[in-house]
Motif scaffolding. Structure first.
Motif, PDB file in Angstrom:
ATOM      1  N   GLN A  97       0.823  -1.211   0.000  1.00  0.00           N
ATOM      2  CA  GLN A  97       0.000   0.000   0.000  1.00  0.00           C
ATOM      3  C   GLN A  97       0.856   1.260   0.000  1.00  0.00           C
ATOM      4  N   LYS A  98       1.938   1.236   0.728  1.00  0.00           N
ATOM      5  CA  LYS A  98       2.841   2.389   0.761  1.00  0.00           C
ATOM      6  C   LYS A  98       3.406   2.662  -0.625  1.00  0.00           C
ATOM      7  N   GLU A  99       3.807   1.603  -1.326  1.00  0.00           N
ATOM      8  CA  GLU A  99       4.380   1.766  -2.656  1.00  0.00           C
ATOM      9  C   GLU A  99       3.335   2.284  -3.644  1.00  0.00           C
ATOM     10  N   VAL A 100       2.138   1.696  -3.618  1.00  0.00           N
ATOM     11  CA  VAL A 100       1.083   2.124  -4.540  1.00  0.00           C
ATOM     12  C   VAL A 100       0.656   3.556  -4.251  1.00  0.00           C
ATOM     13  N   ASP A 101       0.524   3.916  -2.980  1.00  0.00           N
ATOM     14  CA  ASP A 101       0.160   5.291  -2.617  1.00  0.00           C
ATOM     15  C   ASP A 101       1.197   6.288  -3.122  1.00  0.00           C
ATOM     16  N   GLU A 102       2.470   5.911  -3.033  1.00  0.00           N
ATOM     17  CA  GLU A 102       3.547   6.812  -3.424  1.00  0.00           C
ATOM     18  C   GLU A 102       3.594   7.044  -4.924  1.00  0.00           C
ATOM     19  N   TRP A 103       3.419   5.975  -5.703  1.00  0.00           N
ATOM     20  CA  TRP A 103       3.620   6.073  -7.151  1.00  0.00           C
ATOM     21  C   TRP A 103       2.331   6.251  -7.951  1.00  0.00           C
ATOM     22  N   VAL A 104       1.216   5.780  -7.405  1.00  0.00           N
ATOM     23  CA  VAL A 104      -0.045   5.820  -8.155  1.00  0.00           C
ATOM     24  C   VAL A 104      -1.034   6.830  -7.570  1.00  0.00           C
ATOM     25  N   GLY A 105      -1.094   6.869  -6.245  1.00  0.00           N
ATOM     26  CA  GLY A 105      -2.059   7.759  -5.611  1.00  0.00           C
ATOM     27  C   GLY A 105      -3.472   7.243  -5.782  1.00  0.00           C
ATOM     28  N   GLY A 106      -4.407   8.139  -6.111  1.00  0.00           N
ATOM     29  CA  GLY A 106      -5.807   7.741  -6.226  1.00  0.00           C
ATOM     30  C   GLY A 106      -6.271   7.423  -7.625  1.00  0.00           C
ATOM     31  N   ARG A 107      -5.414   7.668  -8.635  1.00  0.00           N
ATOM     32  CA  ARG A 107      -5.829   7.373 -10.010  1.00  0.00           C
ATOM     33  C   ARG A 107      -5.819   5.865 -10.271  1.00  0.00           C
ATOM     34  N   PRO A 108      -6.484   5.409 -11.345  1.00  0.00           N
ATOM     35  CA  PRO A 108      -6.461   3.973 -11.662  1.00  0.00           C
ATOM     36  C   PRO A 108      -5.049   3.482 -11.978  1.00  0.00           C
ATOM     37  N   VAL A 109      -4.765   2.266 -11.580  1.00  0.00           N
ATOM     38  CA  VAL A 109      -3.464   1.655 -11.894  1.00  0.00           C
ATOM     39  C   VAL A 109      -3.408   1.362 -13.391  1.00  0.00           C
ATOM     40  N   GLY A 110      -2.284   1.672 -14.013  1.00  0.00           N
ATOM     41  CA  GLY A 110      -2.109   1.425 -15.445  1.00  0.00           C
ATOM     42  C   GLY A 110      -0.863   0.617 -15.735  1.00  0.00           C
ATOM     43  N   LEU A 111      -0.706   0.228 -16.992  1.00  0.00           N
ATOM     44  CA  LEU A 111       0.457  -0.573 -17.388  1.00  0.00           C
ATOM     45  C   LEU A 111       1.762   0.197 -17.194  1.00  0.00           C
ATOM     46  N   ALA A 112       1.694   1.515 -17.329  1.00  0.00           N
ATOM     47  CA  ALA A 112       2.910   2.322 -17.165  1.00  0.00           C
ATOM     48  C   ALA A 112       3.473   2.223 -15.753  1.00  0.00           C
ATOM     49  N   ASP A 113       2.638   1.829 -14.794  1.00  0.00           N
ATOM     50  CA  ASP A 113       3.094   1.722 -13.400  1.00  0.00           C
ATOM     51  C   ASP A 113       3.988   0.508 -13.169  1.00  0.00           C
ATOM     52  N   ARG A 114       4.110  -0.336 -14.171  1.00  0.00           N
ATOM     53  CA  ARG A 114       4.981  -1.514 -14.033  1.00  0.00           C
ATOM     54  C   ARG A 114       6.416  -1.120 -13.689  1.00  0.00           C
ATOM     55  N   GLU A 115       6.846   0.030 -14.188  1.00  0.00           N
ATOM     56  CA  GLU A 115       8.247   0.440 -14.014  1.00  0.00           C
ATOM     57  C   GLU A 115       8.559   0.852 -12.582  1.00  0.00           C
ATOM     58  N   ASN A 116       7.541   1.220 -11.800  1.00  0.00           N
ATOM     59  CA  ASN A 116       7.788   1.785 -10.478  1.00  0.00           C
ATOM     60  C   ASN A 116       7.355   0.898  -9.310  1.00  0.00           C
ATOM     61  N   LEU A 117       6.433  -0.018  -9.548  1.00  0.00           N
ATOM     62  CA  LEU A 117       5.893  -0.825  -8.447  1.00  0.00           C
ATOM     63  C   LEU A 117       6.727  -2.093  -8.256  1.00  0.00           C
ATOM     64  N   HIS A 118       7.926  -1.912  -7.750  1.00  0.00           N
ATOM     65  CA  HIS A 118       8.887  -3.013  -7.619  1.00  0.00           C
ATOM     66  C   HIS A 118       8.447  -4.038  -6.579  1.00  0.00           C
ATOM     67  N   TYR A 119       7.893  -3.577  -5.470  1.00  0.00           N
ATOM     68  CA  TYR A 119       7.481  -4.528  -4.428  1.00  0.00           C
ATOM     69  C   TYR A 119       6.272  -5.345  -4.886  1.00  0.00           C
ATOM     70  N   CYS A 120       5.422  -4.749  -5.724  1.00  0.00           N
ATOM     71  CA  CYS A 120       4.301  -5.504  -6.298  1.00  0.00           C
ATOM     72  C   CYS A 120       4.814  -6.670  -7.138  1.00  0.00           C
ATOM     73  N   TRP A 121       5.803  -6.379  -7.982  1.00  0.00           N
ATOM     74  CA  TRP A 121       6.360  -7.441  -8.824  1.00  0.00           C
ATOM     75  C   TRP A 121       7.069  -8.505  -7.980  1.00  0.00           C
ATOM     76  N   ALA A 122       7.783  -8.073  -6.970  1.00  0.00           N
ATOM     77  CA  ALA A 122       8.466  -9.033  -6.094  1.00  0.00           C
ATOM     78  C   ALA A 122       7.447  -9.935  -5.401  1.00  0.00           C
ATOM     79  N   THR A 123       6.316  -9.365  -4.983  1.00  0.00           N
ATOM     80  CA  THR A 123       5.265 -10.151  -4.324  1.00  0.00           C
ATOM     81  C   THR A 123       4.649 -11.150  -5.296  1.00  0.00           C
ATOM     82  N   LEU A 124       4.430 -10.727  -6.534  1.00  0.00           N
ATOM     83  CA  LEU A 124       3.874 -11.641  -7.538  1.00  0.00           C
ATOM     84  C   LEU A 124       4.830 -12.800  -7.810  1.00  0.00           C
ATOM     85  N   TYR A 125       6.115 -12.494  -7.992  1.00  0.00           N
ATOM     86  CA  TYR A 125       7.081 -13.561  -8.287  1.00  0.00           C
ATOM     87  C   TYR A 125       7.247 -14.496  -7.100  1.00  0.00           C
ATOM     88  N   GLU A 126       7.147 -13.962  -5.893  1.00  0.00           N
ATOM     89  CA  GLU A 126       7.214 -14.832  -4.727  1.00  0.00           C
ATOM     90  C   GLU A 126       5.969 -15.718  -4.655  1.00  0.00           C
TER      91      GLU A 126
END
Length: 302
Positions: free
Chosen positions: A139-168
């Motif tokens: 949540q901290k990562e998404v709040d920092e990089w995305v805020g309240g707007r919808p999540v988009g494909l461009a956010d792939r470059e910044n949401l590193h912990y999201c990707w780490a969680t998916l791969y785990e």
């Protein structure tokens, strides 16, 4: 395909029925093991074999309805290039591509991709409920990089912990514990073991993803193992990332790999942006150990 199906549509209901029947067929039990060991049982009324024949007929019928959709153009969206439409266009160009190739490819994208993605996401939700500290970091990562707007494909470059969680999650759950069978195309050796041409070959993906010698603590869910010293998602050539083989490897890698990853990324980031997941106090906590999941070709998360 470039189409959306309503919950009550005939096509959607057909897909649900086929998935349910396929799930029953692929469950590992004494009946499936008997049929594997004694294939001749199909000739004396084996019920599992009857179900398989019925499932195949249902898939054929489903494709009759999907085929016209594959030919549809999408003039309102110049960037829309549905896979089915593109494959049929290539049939007129590439002589070795026939409808016998296109049909299973489209069905696999719809059917095989649904069960695996759904069960992976169910497992991920259970894991997050059991690990509120991971939710906080996401949540901290998404709040920092995305805020309240919808999540988009461009956010792939910044949401590193999201990707780490998916791969785990890919590693920890291993939704397909044993890869689908392949066949040796020539005589080969694996160390001192001789593999004759034509031998069925199975890859134990669960063993690869839970190798204590390599992972150290394989039965612990820890997304940080996929982050580098700067907190970035590790590069594709990183040994740990290369060890994630739930989509296969080489020229026969799963055709839906990128689609599955993007869907799960959008699901995860969007849900964690809006919700905090908590257990139902009236029910016991769900066990997140994949060894307790319903067995089958696709592990079924509770």
């Amino acid at each position: 395909l470039g189409e959306k199906f309503d919950d009550g549509s005939k096509l959607y209901m057909s897909i649900k029925k086929i998935l349910a029947l396929t799930g029953n067929i692929l469950v590992l039990n004494s009946q499936s093991q008997r049929l594997d060991a004694y294939p001749w049982l199909r000739y004396i009324g084996n019920q599992l074999w009857k179900n398989m024949v019925h499932c195949k007929a249902m898939q054929k019928e489903l494709f009759k309805h999907l085929r016209p959709i594959c030919f549809k153009e999408h003039p309102d969206d110049a960037d829309a290039k549905p896979v089915g439409h593109e494959l049929y266009k290539k049939m007129g160009i590439e002589e070795d591509l026939t409808e016998e190739d296109v049909e299973p490819t489209i069905l696999e994208l719809i059917l095989a991709g649904t069960a695996t993605t759904t069960n992976t996401f169910h497992a991920l939700l259970n894991i997050l409920i059991n690990h509120p500290e991971i939710q906080v970091k996401l949540q901290k990562e998404v709040d920092e990089w995305v805020g309240g707007r919808p999540v988009g494909l461009a956010d792939r470059e910044n949401l590193h912990y999201c990707w780490a969680t998916l791969y785990e999650t890919f590693r920890y759950m291993t939704v397909i514990a044993n890869d689908i069978p392949h066949k040796a195309i020539r005589d080969a050796y694996i160390r001192e073991h001789f593999i004759p041409k034509g031998t069925p070959v199975y890859l134990n993906l669960y063993a690869v993803h839970h190798d204590k010698e390599f992972w150290g603590d394989p039965h612990r869910f820890r997304p940080e193992r996929f982050l580098d010293e700067d907190g970035k998602f590790v590069s594709p050539d990183n040994p740990k990332r290369r060890r994630i083989v739930c989509f296969g490897a080489g020229p026969r890698v799963c055709i839906g790999e990128n689609l599955a990853k993007i869907r799960l990324f959008i699901f995860l980031a969007s849900i964690i942006q809006r919700f905090t997941l908590k257990p139902d106090p009236s029910r016991p906590m769900v066990d997140i150990d994949p060894k307790t999941y319903s067995p089958g070709l696709v592990l079924k998360a509770p």
